[in-house]
Scaffold this motif. Structure first.
Motif, PDB file in Angstrom:
ATOM      1  N   SER A 237       8.047  34.886 -11.349  1.00 18.86           N
ATOM      2  CA  SER A 237       8.630  36.182 -11.582  1.00 18.86           C
ATOM      3  C   SER A 237       7.511  37.232 -11.280  1.00 18.86           C
ATOM      4  O   SER A 237       7.859  38.187 -10.611  1.00 18.86           O
ATOM      5  CB  SER A 237       9.452  36.419 -12.824  1.00 18.86           C
ATOM      6  OG  SER A 237      10.446  35.559 -12.922  1.00 18.86           O
ATOM      7  N   ILE A 238       6.581  37.022 -12.103  1.00 20.77           N
ATOM      8  CA  ILE A 238       5.136  37.687 -11.911  1.00 20.77           C
ATOM      9  C   ILE A 238       4.898  37.884 -10.479  1.00 20.77           C
ATOM     10  O   ILE A 238       4.242  38.859  -9.919  1.00 20.77           O
ATOM     11  CB  ILE A 238       4.189  37.303 -12.888  1.00 20.77           C
ATOM     12  CG1 ILE A 238       4.544  37.640 -14.302  1.00 20.77           C
ATOM     13  CG2 ILE A 238       2.920  38.472 -12.486  1.00 20.77           C
ATOM     14  CD1 ILE A 238       3.598  37.014 -15.187  1.00 20.77           C
TER      15      ILE A 238
ATOM     16  N   SER B 283      -2.680  38.266  -5.874  1.00 18.76           N
ATOM     17  CA  SER B 283      -1.869  38.215  -7.001  1.00 18.76           C
ATOM     18  C   SER B 283      -0.698  37.027  -6.684  1.00 18.76           C
ATOM     19  O   SER B 283      -0.333  36.684  -7.565  1.00 18.76           O
ATOM     20  CB  SER B 283      -1.464  39.413  -7.571  1.00 18.76           C
ATOM     21  OG  SER B 283      -0.648  39.316  -8.895  1.00 18.76           O
TER      22      SER B 283
ATOM     23  N   ASN C  75      -0.514  33.955  -8.921  1.00 13.74           N
ATOM     24  CA  ASN C  75       0.404  33.588 -10.149  1.00 13.74           C
ATOM     25  C   ASN C  75       1.201  32.490  -9.959  1.00 13.74           C
ATOM     26  O   ASN C  75       1.779  31.702 -10.902  1.00 13.74           O
ATOM     27  CB  ASN C  75       1.182  35.121 -10.385  1.00 13.74           C
ATOM     28  CG  ASN C  75       0.559  36.068 -11.249  1.00 13.74           C
ATOM     29  OD1 ASN C  75       0.470  35.710 -12.401  1.00 13.74           O
ATOM     30  ND2 ASN C  75       0.415  36.937 -10.407  1.00 13.74           N
TER      31      ASN C  75
ATOM     32  N   ASN D  36       8.347  31.979 -15.270  1.00 11.34           N
ATOM     33  CA  ASN D  36       7.917  33.684 -15.745  1.00 11.34           C
ATOM     34  C   ASN D  36       6.747  33.852 -14.790  1.00 11.34           C
ATOM     35  O   ASN D  36       6.762  35.108 -14.154  1.00 11.34           O
ATOM     36  CB  ASN D  36       7.218  33.466 -16.999  1.00 11.34           C
ATOM     37  CG  ASN D  36       6.736  34.764 -17.611  1.00 11.34           C
ATOM     38  OD1 ASN D  36       7.483  35.778 -17.380  1.00 11.34           O
ATOM     39  ND2 ASN D  36       5.535  34.637 -17.964  1.00 11.34           N
ATOM     40  N   PHE D  37       5.873  33.010 -14.410  1.00 13.38           N
ATOM     41  CA  PHE D  37       4.771  33.075 -13.349  1.00 13.38           C
ATOM     42  C   PHE D  37       5.194  33.653 -12.018  1.00 13.38           C
ATOM     43  O   PHE D  37       4.678  34.281 -11.204  1.00 13.38           O
ATOM     44  CB  PHE D  37       3.580  31.977 -13.454  1.00 13.38           C
ATOM     45  CG  PHE D  37       2.711  32.572 -14.614  1.00 13.38           C
ATOM     46  CD1 PHE D  37       1.552  33.190 -14.372  1.00 13.38           C
ATOM     47  CD2 PHE D  37       2.956  31.783 -15.699  1.00 13.38           C
ATOM     48  CE1 PHE D  37       0.715  33.501 -15.472  1.00 13.38           C
ATOM     49  CE2 PHE D  37       2.079  31.695 -16.733  1.00 13.38           C
ATOM     50  CZ  PHE D  37       1.004  32.974 -16.700  1.00 13.38           C
TER      51      PHE D  37
ATOM     52  N   GLY E 232       6.989  39.994  -8.268  1.00 12.30           N
ATOM     53  CA  GLY E 232       6.679  41.539  -8.643  1.00 12.30           C
ATOM     54  C   GLY E 232       5.623  42.038  -7.910  1.00 12.30           C
ATOM     55  O   GLY E 232       5.451  42.897  -7.112  1.00 12.30           O
ATOM     56  N   SER E 233       4.482  41.116  -7.928  1.00 12.40           N
ATOM     57  CA  SER E 233       3.317  41.410  -6.922  1.00 12.40           C
ATOM     58  C   SER E 233       3.696  41.610  -5.340  1.00 12.40           C
ATOM     59  O   SER E 233       3.258  42.438  -4.493  1.00 12.40           O
ATOM     60  CB  SER E 233       2.374  40.496  -7.123  1.00 12.40           C
ATOM     61  OG  SER E 233       1.849  40.474  -8.518  1.00 12.40           O
TER      62      SER E 233
END
Length: 117
Positions: free
Chosen positions: A67-68, A45, A49, A64-65, A71-72
């Protein structure tokens, strides 16, 4: 080649995914649908991302991606620590990957900050 090859954070995240796959191949077979699957999805991920964000049209979407992806990376970090605590992998095998994950997290934060300018 493409823009991803020039993106250091993506390359580092790809290396982490490869190392995580190698590491998780040592997990017991009964973990195949548990932690092995989860840790691999998290590892994949992160660069996925980053790549999707790089392919978007705006800095906001890219941010935004990233940031994702971060998170992963935190999810992967947690799962790597858990795999050690469960004695699925030794500290000397997991520690180098954890250090690389931390580096990717820092790189992601720096990239987000640069996109905010």
């Amino acid at each position: 080649m493409n823009v991803l090859n020039d993106l250091k954070v993506w390359n580092k995240a790809m290396d982490i995914a490869v190392e995580t796959y190698k590491l998780s191949s040592k997990f017991p077979k009964e973990e195949k649908y548990g932690l092995t699957s989860q840790i691999r999805r998290s590892a994949v991920s992160v660069p996925s991302n980053i790549a999707e964000g790089a392919g978007r049209n705006t800095k906001g979407e890219f941010k935004n991606f990233i940031s994702i992806a971060n998170g992963s990376a935190y999810e992967l970090f947690t799962q790597l620590i858990l795999s050690h605590k469960l004695n699925l992998v030794s500290e000397n095998l997991v520690e180098p990957i954890l250090k690389e994950v931390i580096e990717v997290q820092k790189m992601n934060y720096a990239l987000i900050k640069s996109l905010e300018k």
